[in-house]
Design an enzyme around this catalytic site. Sequence first.
Site, short mmCIF file in Angstrom:
data_model
loop_
_atom_site.label_atom_id
_atom_site.label_comp_id
_atom_site.label_asym_id
_atom_site.label_seq_id
_atom_site.Cartn_x
_atom_site.Cartn_y
_atom_site.Cartn_z
N LYS A 9 0.83 -1.20 0.00
CA LYS A 9 0.00 0.00 0.00
C LYS A 9 0.88 1.27 0.00
O LYS A 9 2.11 1.18 0.20
CB LYS A 9 -0.92 -0.04 1.22
CG LYS A 9 -1.96 -1.17 1.19
CD LYS A 9 -2.88 -1.09 2.40
CE LYS A 9 -3.94 -2.16 2.38
NZ LYS A 9 -4.86 -2.04 3.54
N TYR A 49 -12.31 -2.28 -3.47
CA TYR A 49 -12.81 -2.34 -2.09
C TYR A 49 -14.35 -2.29 -2.04
O TYR A 49 -14.92 -1.87 -1.03
CB TYR A 49 -12.21 -1.20 -1.27
CG TYR A 49 -10.78 -1.45 -0.82
CD1 TYR A 49 -10.46 -2.59 -0.06
CD2 TYR A 49 -9.75 -0.57 -1.13
CE1 TYR A 49 -9.15 -2.82 0.37
CE2 TYR A 49 -8.44 -0.80 -0.71
CZ TYR A 49 -8.16 -1.92 0.05
OH TYR A 49 -6.86 -2.16 0.48
N ASN A 112 -1.86 -0.12 7.19
CA ASN A 112 -1.36 -1.44 7.58
C ASN A 112 -0.52 -2.11 6.51
O ASN A 112 -0.43 -3.33 6.43
CB ASN A 112 -2.53 -2.34 8.05
CG ASN A 112 -3.55 -2.57 6.95
OD1 ASN A 112 -3.39 -2.08 5.84
ND2 ASN A 112 -4.58 -3.33 7.26
N HIS A 115 -1.86 -5.35 1.30
CA HIS A 115 -3.14 -6.01 1.00
C HIS A 115 -2.84 -7.39 0.42
O HIS A 115 -1.90 -7.54 -0.35
CB HIS A 115 -3.94 -5.20 -0.04
CG HIS A 115 -5.10 -5.98 -0.58
ND1 HIS A 115 -6.32 -6.02 0.05
CD2 HIS A 115 -5.21 -6.82 -1.65
CE1 HIS A 115 -7.13 -6.83 -0.62
NE2 HIS A 115 -6.47 -7.32 -1.66
N GLU A 126 -9.38 -9.94 -8.04
CA GLU A 126 -8.41 -8.85 -7.86
C GLU A 126 -7.28 -8.93 -8.89
O GLU A 126 -6.84 -7.90 -9.41
CB GLU A 126 -7.87 -8.88 -6.42
CG GLU A 126 -8.96 -8.54 -5.41
CD GLU A 126 -8.59 -8.79 -3.97
OE1 GLU A 126 -7.46 -9.25 -3.69
OE2 GLU A 126 -9.44 -8.51 -3.09
P1 IDP Z 1 -7.84 -7.06 5.07
O1 IDP Z 1 -7.07 -5.96 4.36
O2 IDP Z 1 -7.05 -7.66 6.20
O3 IDP Z 1 -8.42 -8.08 4.13
P2 IDP Z 1 -10.51 -5.87 5.32
O4 IDP Z 1 -11.48 -6.12 6.44
O5 IDP Z 1 -10.86 -6.41 3.97
O6 IDP Z 1 -9.08 -6.35 5.80
O7 IDP Z 1 -10.37 -4.29 5.21
C1 IDP Z 1 -9.73 -3.69 4.11
C2 IDP Z 1 -8.82 -2.57 4.60
O8 IDP Z 1 -9.63 -1.55 5.13
C3 IDP Z 1 -7.88 -2.96 5.74
O9 IDP Z 1 -6.69 -3.54 5.30
C4 IDP Z 1 -7.65 -1.63 6.43
O10 IDP Z 1 -6.54 -0.93 5.88
C5 IDP Z 1 -8.92 -0.85 6.14
N1 IDP Z 1 -9.77 -0.81 7.34
C6 IDP Z 1 -10.44 -1.83 7.90
N2 IDP Z 1 -11.10 -1.41 9.00
C7 IDP Z 1 -10.83 -0.09 9.12
C8 IDP Z 1 -11.24 0.91 10.06
O11 IDP Z 1 -11.99 0.68 11.00
N3 IDP Z 1 -10.73 2.17 9.82
C9 IDP Z 1 -9.91 2.48 8.77
N4 IDP Z 1 -9.51 1.56 7.87
C10 IDP Z 1 -9.97 0.29 8.05
#
Ligand code: IDP
Length: 148
Positions: A9, A49, A112, A115, A126
């Site tokens: 990312k 997304y 984080n 992805h 994807e």
């Molecule tokens: P993943 O990336 O581990 O598959 P997902 O639940 O698909 O997780 O969420 C996609 C992305 O959305 C996450 O990697 C994170 O960066 C972002 N995200 C998830 N929850 C939150 C939140 O509560 N606040 C801000 N960003 C979030």
Amino acid sequence: MEKTFIMVKPDGVQRNLIGEIVARFEKKGFRLVGAKLMQISTALAEEHYGEHKDKPFFGELTGFITSAPVFAMVWEGENVIATARKMMGATNPAESDIGTIRGDFGLTVGKNVIHGSDSPESAEREIGLFFNESDLLDYNKDQNQWIY
Ligand code: IDP
């Protein structure tokens, strides 16, 4: 052989983590079959997304992922989808085990670092969103005889 979509990312690119992340997947034994540094459009971000479109953080998420370049990749290998998710760690770095990519390099869920597809269906979708079939190379790696 199974394939998955992995993306460093914008925060990972800015923090010079491309090499570190590529190295982890290479050393594990997976084969890189496609990669590109790219700027994601808002339309692509919203499609990628799409499952989160009703979440309160959707605008923040699409805004962030389009804010600077990402490094998109396709990795191949036995069980690569589930194994890559383990290597990434939990979505929220506060809960990711140390030793995982998010556990070692992240602090907040919004930034984080990485992805990775969470299922075979997501991986196919994807990969199709980010790459043309002709972008993905099938080539021999001699090391595979020492892995499989
Ligand atoms: P993943 O990336 O581990 O598959 P997902 O639940 O698909 O997780 O969420 C996609 C992305 O959305 C996450 O990697 C994170 O960066 C972002 N995200 C998830 N929850 C939150 C939140 O509560 N606040 C801000 N960003 C979030």
